[in-house]
Design an enzyme around this catalytic site. Sequence first.
Site, PDB file in Angstrom:
ATOM      1  N   SER A 119       5.631  78.429  95.930  1.00  0.00           N
ATOM      2  CA  SER A 119       4.703  77.485  94.745  1.00  0.00           C
ATOM      3  C   SER A 119       3.734  78.423  94.015  1.00  0.00           C
ATOM      4  CB  SER A 119       4.250  76.182  95.442  1.00  0.00           C
ATOM      5  OG  SER A 119       3.074  76.562  96.455  1.00  0.00           O
ATOM      6  N   HIS A 140      11.749  77.258  92.921  1.00  0.00           N
ATOM      7  CA  HIS A 140      10.689  76.172  93.420  1.00  0.00           C
ATOM      8  C   HIS A 140      10.940  74.865  93.304  1.00  0.00           C
ATOM      9  CE1 HIS A 140       6.237  74.782  92.713  1.00  0.00           C
ATOM     10  NE2 HIS A 140       6.589  74.683  93.976  1.00  0.00           N
ATOM     11  N   GLU A 152      11.604  74.856  89.229  1.00  0.00           N
ATOM     12  CA  GLU A 152      11.284  76.435  88.505  1.00  0.00           C
ATOM     13  C   GLU A 152      12.042  77.687  88.958  1.00  0.00           C
ATOM     14  OE1 GLU A 152       6.686  76.336  86.979  1.00  0.00           O
ATOM     15  OE2 GLU A 152       6.949  76.157  89.282  1.00  0.00           O
ATOM     16  N   ASN A 190       2.126  75.024  89.239  1.00  0.00           N
ATOM     17  CA  ASN A 190       0.795  74.625  90.009  1.00  0.00           C
ATOM     18  C   ASN A 190      -0.366  75.694  89.239  1.00  0.00           C
ATOM     19  OD1 ASN A 190       1.240  73.426  92.278  1.00  0.00           O
ATOM     20  ND2 ASN A 190       2.860  74.980  92.902  1.00  0.00           N
TER      21      ASN A 190
END
Length: 283
Positions: A119, A140, A152, A190
């Site tokens: 992540s 991800h 992602e 993130n």
Amino acid sequence: MAIQKATVVGAGQMGSGIAQTLAHSGIEVTLYDLDRSAVDRGIKLISTSLNRLVSRGKTTDELRLQLLDRIIPATDFDRTQDTELVIEAVTECMETKQRIFAQLDQICMPHTILASNTSSLSITELGSATNRAPFVIGMHFMNPVPIMPLVEIIRGLETSNETFERIQILSQQLGKTPVEVKDFPGFVSNRILMPMINEAIFTVYEGVAEPEAVDQVMKLGMNHPMGPIALADFIGLDTCLAIMETLYHGFGDSKYRPCPLLRKYVQAGWLGKKTGRGFYRYS
């Protein structure tokens, strides 16, 4: 060419969700973890998820059994020798992930794609632990994997166009929406989400408001489906801290400094929902 056989390394919440999603698309999946009890817990998570879908009329019992038959438990890497894709979903630690990638690089076929569900960590750095950097990529998924539509896709410095295209097509076959992002700390998801969660924890740390109040403000005022404090508990406070550390060290910017209260809770073992206590208590 469509991927028919895959391996998921790590049978936790993310790994089991990825395995379930792959199996749902007709892919034979090996679910690997270090010991059989961890794999059994992963299979149980998948079974519980599928039972819930059956009870809600979202799938049939026959399909549930077919999906479970496609998932093969494993505690060694022997079954990865003929796999076309490995998706790693272990703890957010570069050293651990690099060690796994180096092992897989020696065992898997030369053209096997090694993907990481990291992540926040560098795909380029993960690829450097192998002799197949063009076949290393970030994939991800969001939690819970069977439900959330985003993936992602992160290219490392040497990730080939062919590898990217195969993973993009696979993501679409899984019913996901793939979004390409560059290899920077935290990627997009993130880099935006975790500083918000960290700032929410700072408001608790500084006595601005209680966790319930912070979550209410964001749910009722910003239309978030879940407040940031509750979301941190759901993700795992240890994971949140690891990502904030990656952002802080990766960018060298004090705006990413992890909140001391977050660090203290992790040190206490209050990791959120998975341990029964975080900012909230869970039965």
